[in-house]
Motif scaffolding. Structure first.
Motif, PDB file in Angstrom:
ATOM      1  N   THR A  55       0.657  -1.333   0.043  1.00 41.14           N
ATOM      2  CA  THR A  55       0.065  -0.050  -0.004  1.00 41.14           C
ATOM      3  C   THR A  55       0.816   1.136   0.033  1.00 41.14           C
ATOM      4  O   THR A  55       0.287   2.297  -0.452  1.00 41.14           O
ATOM      5  CB  THR A  55      -0.707  -0.023   1.198  1.00 41.14           C
ATOM      6  OG1 THR A  55      -0.188  -0.261   2.426  1.00 41.14           O
ATOM      7  CG2 THR A  55      -1.938  -1.107   1.092  1.00 41.14           C
ATOM      8  N   TRP A  56       2.040   1.266   0.543  1.00 45.05           N
ATOM      9  CA  TRP A  56       2.835   2.405   0.253  1.00 45.05           C
ATOM     10  C   TRP A  56       4.566   2.318   0.172  1.00 45.05           C
ATOM     11  O   TRP A  56       4.722   3.105  -0.683  1.00 45.05           O
ATOM     12  CB  TRP A  56       2.630   3.415   1.268  1.00 45.05           C
ATOM     13  CG  TRP A  56       3.081   3.041   2.703  1.00 45.05           C
ATOM     14  CD1 TRP A  56       2.423   1.917   3.603  1.00 45.05           C
ATOM     15  CD2 TRP A  56       4.160   3.430   3.691  1.00 45.05           C
ATOM     16  NE1 TRP A  56       3.151   2.010   4.769  1.00 45.05           N
ATOM     17  CE2 TRP A  56       4.253   2.941   4.708  1.00 45.05           C
ATOM     18  CE3 TRP A  56       5.178   4.350   3.056  1.00 45.05           C
ATOM     19  CZ2 TRP A  56       5.139   2.987   5.446  1.00 45.05           C
ATOM     20  CZ3 TRP A  56       6.289   4.701   3.928  1.00 45.05           C
ATOM     21  CH2 TRP A  56       6.194   3.974   4.984  1.00 45.05           C
ATOM     22  N   LYS A  57       4.995   1.349   0.651  1.00 48.40           N
ATOM     23  CA  LYS A  57       6.609   1.265   0.631  1.00 48.40           C
ATOM     24  C   LYS A  57       6.963   0.951  -0.745  1.00 48.40           C
ATOM     25  O   LYS A  57       8.101   1.738  -0.991  1.00 48.40           O
ATOM     26  CB  LYS A  57       7.019   0.141   1.822  1.00 48.40           C
ATOM     27  CG  LYS A  57       6.906   0.746   3.174  1.00 48.40           C
ATOM     28  CD  LYS A  57       7.513  -0.263   4.030  1.00 48.40           C
ATOM     29  CE  LYS A  57       7.287   0.055   5.515  1.00 48.40           C
ATOM     30  NZ  LYS A  57       8.196  -0.592   6.594  1.00 48.40           N
ATOM     31  N   SER A  58       6.357   0.076  -1.193  1.00 46.72           N
ATOM     32  CA  SER A  58       6.832  -0.278  -2.829  1.00 46.72           C
ATOM     33  C   SER A  58       6.664   0.886  -3.790  1.00 46.72           C
ATOM     34  O   SER A  58       7.716   0.997  -4.781  1.00 46.72           O
ATOM     35  CB  SER A  58       5.968  -1.637  -3.290  1.00 46.72           C
ATOM     36  OG  SER A  58       6.478  -2.655  -2.756  1.00 46.72           O
ATOM     37  N   ALA A  59       5.694   1.528  -3.599  1.00 53.87           N
ATOM     38  CA  ALA A  59       5.514   2.842  -4.154  1.00 53.87           C
ATOM     39  C   ALA A  59       6.594   3.699  -4.098  1.00 53.87           C
ATOM     40  O   ALA A  59       6.854   4.578  -5.061  1.00 53.87           O
ATOM     41  CB  ALA A  59       4.118   3.265  -4.296  1.00 53.87           C
ATOM     42  N   MET A  60       6.715   3.932  -2.965  1.00 56.13           N
ATOM     43  CA  MET A  60       7.904   5.031  -2.665  1.00 56.13           C
ATOM     44  C   MET A  60       9.241   4.668  -3.209  1.00 56.13           C
ATOM     45  O   MET A  60       9.769   5.365  -3.726  1.00 56.13           O
ATOM     46  CB  MET A  60       8.137   5.189  -1.214  1.00 56.13           C
ATOM     47  CG  MET A  60       6.884   5.912  -0.270  1.00 56.13           C
ATOM     48  SD  MET A  60       6.701   7.563  -0.995  1.00 56.13           S
ATOM     49  CE  MET A  60       5.067   7.340  -2.024  1.00 56.13           C
ATOM     50  N   ARG A  61       9.532   3.544  -3.077  1.00 53.16           N
ATOM     51  CA  ARG A  61      10.894   2.930  -3.895  1.00 53.16           C
ATOM     52  C   ARG A  61      10.496   3.302  -5.234  1.00 53.16           C
ATOM     53  O   ARG A  61      11.586   3.550  -5.845  1.00 53.16           O
ATOM     54  CB  ARG A  61      10.936   1.429  -3.284  1.00 53.16           C
ATOM     55  CG  ARG A  61      11.594   1.366  -1.769  1.00 53.16           C
ATOM     56  CD  ARG A  61      11.589  -0.084  -1.637  1.00 53.16           C
ATOM     57  NE  ARG A  61      12.529  -0.957  -2.656  1.00 53.16           N
ATOM     58  CZ  ARG A  61      11.864  -2.118  -3.354  1.00 53.16           C
ATOM     59  NH1 ARG A  61      10.739  -2.112  -3.189  1.00 53.16           N
ATOM     60  NH2 ARG A  61      12.491  -2.366  -4.114  1.00 53.16           N
ATOM     61  N   PHE A  62       9.537   2.819  -5.884  1.00 54.74           N
ATOM     62  CA  PHE A  62       9.366   2.777  -7.298  1.00 54.74           C
ATOM     63  C   PHE A  62       9.515   4.499  -7.868  1.00 54.74           C
ATOM     64  O   PHE A  62      10.373   4.538  -8.847  1.00 54.74           O
ATOM     65  CB  PHE A  62       8.055   2.515  -7.611  1.00 54.74           C
ATOM     66  CG  PHE A  62       7.546   2.721  -9.061  1.00 54.74           C
ATOM     67  CD1 PHE A  62       8.257   1.896 -10.038  1.00 54.74           C
ATOM     68  CD2 PHE A  62       6.488   3.307  -9.542  1.00 54.74           C
ATOM     69  CE1 PHE A  62       8.049   1.913 -11.393  1.00 54.74           C
ATOM     70  CE2 PHE A  62       6.337   3.628 -10.997  1.00 54.74           C
ATOM     71  CZ  PHE A  62       6.718   2.949 -11.858  1.00 54.74           C
ATOM     72  N   ILE A  63       9.078   5.247  -7.135  1.00 57.07           N
ATOM     73  CA  ILE A  63       9.343   6.803  -7.492  1.00 57.07           C
ATOM     74  C   ILE A  63      10.529   7.267  -6.828  1.00 57.07           C
ATOM     75  O   ILE A  63      10.911   8.480  -6.954  1.00 57.07           O
ATOM     76  CB  ILE A  63       7.991   7.606  -6.962  1.00 57.07           C
ATOM     77  CG1 ILE A  63       7.932   7.767  -5.661  1.00 57.07           C
ATOM     78  CG2 ILE A  63       6.779   7.144  -7.816  1.00 57.07           C
ATOM     79  CD1 ILE A  63       7.036   8.691  -5.224  1.00 57.07           C
ATOM     80  N   GLY A  64      11.441   6.500  -6.182  1.00 61.62           N
ATOM     81  CA  GLY A  64      12.745   6.947  -5.878  1.00 61.62           C
ATOM     82  C   GLY A  64      12.679   7.735  -4.433  1.00 61.62           C
ATOM     83  O   GLY A  64      13.409   8.613  -4.192  1.00 61.62           O
ATOM     84  N   GLU A  65      11.740   7.679  -3.735  1.00 60.93           N
ATOM     85  CA  GLU A  65      11.722   8.157  -2.335  1.00 60.93           C
ATOM     86  C   GLU A  65      11.581   6.884  -1.338  1.00 60.93           C
ATOM     87  O   GLU A  65      10.579   6.434  -0.928  1.00 60.93           O
ATOM     88  CB  GLU A  65      10.300   8.989  -2.129  1.00 60.93           C
ATOM     89  CG  GLU A  65      10.378  10.213  -3.047  1.00 60.93           C
ATOM     90  CD  GLU A  65       9.218  11.138  -2.778  1.00 60.93           C
ATOM     91  OE1 GLU A  65       8.241  11.004  -1.788  1.00 60.93           O
ATOM     92  OE2 GLU A  65       8.908  11.888  -3.586  1.00 60.93           O
ATOM     93  N   GLU A  66      12.806   6.623  -0.918  1.00 67.61           N
ATOM     94  CA  GLU A  66      12.999   5.211  -0.475  1.00 67.61           C
ATOM     95  C   GLU A  66      12.202   5.403   1.048  1.00 67.61           C
ATOM     96  O   GLU A  66      12.348   6.478   1.704  1.00 67.61           O
ATOM     97  CB  GLU A  66      14.457   4.827  -0.052  1.00 67.61           C
ATOM     98  CG  GLU A  66      15.305   4.901  -1.141  1.00 67.61           C
ATOM     99  CD  GLU A  66      14.840   3.691  -2.069  1.00 67.61           C
ATOM    100  OE1 GLU A  66      14.303   2.559  -1.529  1.00 67.61           O
ATOM    101  OE2 GLU A  66      15.014   3.751  -3.256  1.00 67.61           O
ATOM    102  N   SER A  67      11.591   4.451   1.518  1.00 68.44           N
ATOM    103  CA  SER A  67      10.835   4.469   2.689  1.00 68.44           C
ATOM    104  C   SER A  67      11.573   3.790   3.980  1.00 68.44           C
ATOM    105  O   SER A  67      12.637   3.208   3.668  1.00 68.44           O
ATOM    106  CB  SER A  67       9.700   3.561   2.657  1.00 68.44           C
ATOM    107  OG  SER A  67      10.073   2.142   2.272  1.00 68.44           O
TER     108      SER A  67
END
Length: 263
Positions: free
Chosen positions: A251-263
């Motif tokens: 729900t969020w961690k993978s997406a943040m990594r995808f857009i380059g904003e590491e969680s």
């Protein structure tokens, strides 16, 4: 905790209804939202935990590219919960120049749809796009359709092996309507997938199996608005037997990594 819808479509108000109708006609489905506007997307998420949206539109002609990219950037300025992705068309003349402009506009990635753009995703014209954005911007690629060969996951496998630093979301669990083919070609490749236009078709058991096959750190929640309701898609996902760690990744961690904003 944020929740990112990693796959949503928006269009300018004057064509938002027509665009929604066109998508419904292409897939032979009744759309969840008859108007694919920013306002309709935000209204559809009221009362849900969804906090952010990766938003994009598709250019079906080269002349639409700049207008769409400017529109997406403007919407992101107006709605800070939006994460904007540019479009590109295989016949657009100045790919590098427009990608540079998209970055200057604050757009965070690119989206293409080989089936509606009627081009093989590994066509040399698109291979040039991947070369330009490799290591710079992620890309969402519509992948899979039993009716067409443009977006078959075997083509994406070739792309991923040619451009190993290209960050790709193989949308719709890597192969809409051909989910098992997608797993065969993409399970061990370096790419993300999203859940958009998949949950209703797969059901809870197969969804959980696919998430664990790919690994939750490669899977992103996506609604495919206006085709489906973000609220309904989120509730469907939340009812599945994921661990808290898996659910956070999806729900969020993978997406943040995808857009380059590491969680």
């Amino acid at each position: 905790m944020p929740v990112v819808d990693a796959h949503s479509h928006i269009y300018p108000a004057k064509i938002a209804s027509k665009a929604s109708d066109a998508v419904g006609d292409f897939y032979h489905v009744d759309m969840a939202a008859p108007v694919a506007s920013s306002e309709a997307l935000l209204a559809a998420c009221e009362g849900t935990p969804i906090t952010h949206h990766i938003v994009h539109s598709v250019a079906t002609s080269p002349g639409q590219v700049e207008t769409i990219n400017t529109f997406i950037a403007d919407q992101c300025f107006m709605h800070p919960e939006f994460i904007g992705f540019a479009t590109m068309h295989q016949d657009y003349a100045d790919v590098e120049g427009e990608i540079d402009r998209a970055i200057q506009l604050g757009l965070k990635g690119v989206k293409i749809h080989p089936d509606t753009q009627m081009v093989n995703m590994d066509d040399p014209r698109l291979m040039r796009l991947y070369e330009v954005i490799e290591g710079r911007l992620p890309i969402v690629i519509h992948t899979g359709d039993y009716r067409y060969d443009y977006s078959h996951p075997r083509r994406l496998q070739r792309i991923l092996r040619t451009f190993p630093r290209l960050k790709v979301d193989a949308a719709h669990f890597g192969g809409w309507s051909i989910f098992d083919y997608a797993l065969e070609y993409l399970e061990n490749e370096n790419c993300f997938v999203d859940t958009s236009s998949a949950l209703e078709f797969l059901g809870p058991r197969r969804t959980v199996e696919l998430v664990r096959a790919y690994g939750p750190d490669r899977v992103m929640f996506g609604s495919d608005f206006p085709m489906w309701s973000p609220a309904s898609e989120y509730r469907m996902l939340a009812a599945m037997p994921f661990t808290p760690e898996e659910f956070e990744a999806i729900t969020w961690k993978s997406a943040m990594r995808f857009i380059g904003e590491e969680s």
